[in-house]
Design a protein around this motif. Structure first.
Motif, PDB file in Angstrom:
ATOM      1  N   ARG A 182       0.833  -1.202   0.000  1.00 14.55           N
ATOM      2  CA  ARG A 182       0.000   0.000   0.000  1.00 14.55           C
ATOM      3  C   ARG A 182       0.871   1.257   0.000  1.00 14.55           C
ATOM      4  N   LEU A 183       1.904   1.262   0.812  1.00  9.92           N
ATOM      5  CA  LEU A 183       2.794   2.420   0.863  1.00  9.92           C
ATOM      6  C   LEU A 183       3.550   2.585  -0.450  1.00  9.92           C
ATOM      7  N   GLY A 231       2.943   9.044  -6.546  1.00 14.21           N
ATOM      8  CA  GLY A 231       3.426  10.394  -6.272  1.00 14.21           C
ATOM      9  C   GLY A 231       2.704  11.100  -5.147  1.00 14.21           C
ATOM     10  N   THR A 232       1.877  10.377  -4.393  1.00 12.05           N
ATOM     11  CA  THR A 232       1.149  11.009  -3.290  1.00 12.05           C
ATOM     12  C   THR A 232       1.960  11.051  -2.002  1.00 12.05           C
ATOM     13  N   MET A 233       3.088  10.361  -1.979  1.00  7.82           N
ATOM     14  CA  MET A 233       4.011  10.445  -0.856  1.00  7.82           C
ATOM     15  C   MET A 233       5.407  10.103  -1.353  1.00  7.82           C
ATOM     16  N   SER A 234       6.418  10.523  -0.586  1.00  5.15           N
ATOM     17  CA  SER A 234       7.802  10.222  -0.953  1.00  5.15           C
ATOM     18  C   SER A 234       8.334   9.125  -0.042  1.00  5.15           C
ATOM     19  N   PRO A 235       9.411   8.446  -0.426  1.00  4.78           N
ATOM     20  CA  PRO A 235       9.993   7.436   0.457  1.00  4.78           C
ATOM     21  C   PRO A 235      10.345   7.985   1.830  1.00  4.78           C
ATOM     22  N   THR A 262       7.538   6.432   7.747  1.00  3.15           N
ATOM     23  CA  THR A 262       8.038   6.444   9.119  1.00  3.15           C
ATOM     24  C   THR A 262       7.421   5.284   9.884  1.00  3.15           C
ATOM     25  N   PRO A 263       7.949   4.963  11.067  1.00  2.00           N
ATOM     26  CA  PRO A 263       7.293   3.919  11.868  1.00  2.00           C
ATOM     27  C   PRO A 263       5.811   4.188  12.111  1.00  2.00           C
ATOM     28  N   ALA A 264       5.460   5.453  12.334  1.00  2.00           N
ATOM     29  CA  ALA A 264       4.051   5.782  12.562  1.00  2.00           C
ATOM     30  C   ALA A 264       3.223   5.524  11.305  1.00  2.00           C
ATOM     31  N   ARG A 265       3.800   5.825  10.136  1.00  2.00           N
ATOM     32  CA  ARG A 265       3.080   5.604   8.870  1.00  2.00           C
ATOM     33  C   ARG A 265       2.910   4.111   8.612  1.00  2.00           C
ATOM     34  N   VAL A 266       3.931   3.330   8.937  1.00  2.00           N
ATOM     35  CA  VAL A 266       3.809   1.888   8.790  1.00  2.00           C
ATOM     36  C   VAL A 266       2.708   1.349   9.704  1.00  2.00           C
ATOM     37  N   SER A 267       2.735   1.783  10.972  1.00  2.00           N
ATOM     38  CA  SER A 267       1.713   1.322  11.929  1.00  2.00           C
ATOM     39  C   SER A 267       0.308   1.650  11.429  1.00  2.00           C
ATOM     40  N   ALA A 268       0.159   2.820  10.826  1.00  2.00           N
ATOM     41  CA  ALA A 268      -1.154   3.237  10.336  1.00  2.00           C
ATOM     42  C   ALA A 268      -1.595   2.439   9.119  1.00  2.00           C
ATOM     43  N   SER A 269      -0.662   1.729   8.477  1.00  2.00           N
ATOM     44  CA  SER A 269      -0.988   0.940   7.297  1.00  2.00           C
ATOM     45  C   SER A 269      -1.266  -0.519   7.627  1.00  2.00           C
TER      46      SER A 269
END
Length: 247
Positions: free
Chosen positions: A149-150, A157-161, A165-172
C-alpha cells in the motif's frame, strides 16, 4: 461480583490460544472436542477481560498457515467460528463489545467473511472492550500488504519514500488506530510468537503459560495480569538510579 477494581489492567492484551489438540489427546478425545472446549474458554476470557477493564483483547483465532491442516479439522474450525458468531454476536452486542477483524480478507471461501463483516458492522458503534479476532492472519503477510500500500502511494506520487516512518507503517497495518499490545500471552508452554503481531510486539511483555487453552480461566488471566504489573517496562530506556549521569 466484578474484579474490575482488584487490579490495574494493561490496556491491550493479545493471546495466542494454543493447546486445544493436546488437551483433547490427553483425554483420549478427538481434536474437535478440544476446539469446542477452547470456544468455551474464549467466551469466559472475553467476559473476564471486559470485567477487568481491559480496553482491547486480541485473539489469534486462525492463522494464514492453518489452512495447511487436515481439511476435516479446518472445516471443523470454520464451523466453530461461524457458530460462535451466530450464537454469541447478540450477547456481545448487548454487552457493548466492539468486534474488529484483522487478517487478509481476500479469497475467503463460503459465508465466513460475510459473517465476520456482519459482526464488525453490528458492533461498530459500541464503546466497551474491543475484541480483535485475528482470522486468516499472519504478521509477515500483514506487513507485506502494508508495504504494498505504501509503495503504491509512492509510485502514484502522493508520498515520498522519506514519508515512510514507523508511525506511517503502523497506520498501514491491520491494527491501525489500535494501541500495540502491552501483554502477549501464549498458552500450552510453547515459547514463540508464531507470526503473530510481529511489528506491534516490539515492546510488548511476553508471557508463556503452561495451561492448555481449554483450561484458561478468569483466574488464569488475573494471575497473568498480576505478574505483568510486577514487571518494569522501560521501552528501551534506562530507569535504574545507579546508572544516572554522575552516579
Amino acid at each position: 461480583m466484578s474484579d474490575r477494581h482488584m487490579i490495574c489492567p494493561p490496556k491491550h492484551v493479545a493471546i495466542i490460544m494454543d493447546g486445544n489438540g493436546r488437551w483433547a489427546k490427553a483425554r483420549g478425545l478427538p481434536r474437535s472436542m478440544g476446539h469446542r472446549k477452547g470456544v468455551e474458554a474464549v467466551r469466559e476470557t472475553v467476559r473476564a477481560a471486559g470485567d477487568l477493564g481491559i480496553s482491547y483483547l486480541t485473539l489469534y483465532a486462525f492463522s494464514s498457515e492453518n489452512w495447511s491442516r487436515p481439511e476435516a479439522e479446518v472445516n471443523d474450525l470454520m464451523g466453530l467460528l461461524k457458530a460462535f458468531i451466530r450464537r454469541d454476536l447478540a450477547e456481545l452486542h448487548r454487552e457493548n463489545v466492539r468486534i474488529r477483524i484483522i487478517g487478509d480478507r481476500t479469497n475467503l471461501r463460503g459465508d465466513i467473511m460475510p459473517l465476520l463483516l456482519e459482526a464488525e458492522e453490528t458492533t461498530r458503534n459500541n464503546t466497551g472492550i474491543t475484541l480483535l479476532i485475528a482470522f486468516n492472519y499472519g504478521a509477515r503477510d500483514e506487513m507485506v500488504r502494508a508495504m504494498r500500500r505504501l509503495a503504491a502511494e509512492v509510485a502514484a506520487g502522493t508520498m515520498s519514500p522519506d514519508d515512510i516512518t514507523p508511525a506511517r507503517v503502523s497506520a498501514s497495518l491491520d491494527t491501525s488506530g489500535i494501541p500495540d499490545p502491552d501483554l502477549i500471552l501464549r498458552t500450552s508452554g510453547e515459547e514463540r510468537l508464531s507470526n503473530f503481531l510481529l511489528w506491534q510486539a516490539a515492546y510488548s511483555e511476553l508471557m508463556f503459560l503452561p495451561e492448555l487453552w481449554p483450561d484458561f480461566t478468569r483466574e488464569t488471566l488475573i494471575h497473568a495480569i498480576e505478574r505483568f504489573q510486577r514487571r518494569e517496562r522501560r521501552f528501551g530506556g534506562v530507569t535504574a538510579p545507579s546508572l544516572a549521569v554522575g552516579s
